[in-house]
Design a protein around this motif. Sequence first.
Motif: not given
Length: 512
Positions: A304-333
């Motif tokens: 799964a792609v679980v990409a918060g904030a600017a990490r969502a601009a990396h289309i196949h980001y799969v590290a999924n190891n960062q914390l999510l902050n207030h004001g972030d968008l979260l993209l999930v594929d």
Amino acid sequence: MQRLRKVLPSLAVKHHKLLKSHIRNQLRCLSTIDHPPGAVERSTFSIPQGTFGQATCHTHPHLIQQGHLTCGITQKEYAERRETLISRLVSEAPNVHKTHIVVIPAARKQFMSDKIPYVFRQNSDFFYLTGCLEPSAILVMIKPAHSDTFKSVLFVHEKDSHAELWEGPRTGCTAATQLFAVDEARPVDSFSVYINKLAVSSKPSVLWYHNEAPANPEIHSTIRSVIRPETQVTLADPQRTLHFMRVIKSPAEVELMKEVCYIGSQSVNTAMACTKPGISEHAVCSVLEHSGRVSGAEHSSFPAVVAGAARAAHIHYVANNQLLNHGDLLLVDSGCQRWLYNSDISRTWPVSGLFTRHQRILYELVLAVQKRLIEILGEHRPALDQLFDSMCRLLGTQLQQEGILPKNIDGHELISMAYSLCPHHVSHHLGLDVHDAPLVRRATPVLTNMIVTVEPGIYIRTDDTRVPEEFRGLGIRIEDDVLITDGDPLVLTDSCAKEVQDIEAIVGKQAY
């Protein structure tokens, strides 16, 4: 002339008798190629009682309906697929003087390290034709020259108490003929001798085998070895024909896809409900996995792609190891797999539960484009490449109208800029593989009972000075799985929230 009229009918009768004799001899030859111990022939369609190498309707009635070989699919449907494939292959190489031999291997087990296997995943082409989930099996189909019938032979691992102690039950040859509704079953160990004798006894013949990226490299050299001058074997690839069969879903497959798309949709909804500031991407990923499995999926369709904030601009980001902050968008594929059929869903939502003004502008822009693309599928039935062109035009126009792209560009420059903000394709086929039936090119117009994704997106890097600063660092994708029907397209993932008000009503409402 009178004498000629008398001779011609007698010649025709003689030729007919010789032809029938030739066919009988060839079929007899095929049926007597080293019948090893364990070779068994099938009688009728029925699911045998017993414990085999995979679940059955008797051992797992909570998973498989009575009378079905696998969930939703009967023995009869698998047999009809084999018959259809043979018919289509023969029509591609119409030579009545040649025998057609089709070899479709199962996948083999693969290991991540010494004695530690990956989760086994069956070869989709093999499963589509057999319903067999056992590794290293082989399907061979033989259509003799001058015959309208064919024979299906399944090679499986024979029963072995020591191996079964470690790995679990095997079906074995005795039960495999009845369970998989094939004409004959033989031990895998006899395949090499069988295929060589078959090639010699059937010359000239066409060997239908996918030679590129073989499903089981362990038998690849054995299959290739029969292609030599004395056997008069020519090689042809059955995979394109198979993919054009697989891309059109049967009614039973449509029901399976509806189920797995619903499971995937509810998994994403649950992940939305568990999202709040301070949670990790990894935690959201675990919710997706857990929710899918408890609802009937075997596992995820892909990492799964679980990409918060600017990490969502990396289309196949799969590290999924960062914390999510207030004001972030979260993209999930993400997607689920159930009985090898897959869902594939993308959603984007605000970690805090509410879109900011600029996040909402961009999100609703992508949503409007996606809805229009689904309408275009129904109105025009375009090829997926044409749908991609429509996406680029729609995105460019919408971004320009919102003032995100400059007003002084148009035509190819506007489309080019839109493409740079969404550099992936807008659609692919979906089914037994996530990118299903890849030999059905995206230049092929969509047809009834195809299932495709529709997934426009916008990805704006933090350093992209072409767009206003307030939109930089945002990545948004909205993806649904869509069944092409004779009427309007049917969105199989419509239970997954995507309207702004629905998303804001769900996010953060459930404790992790």
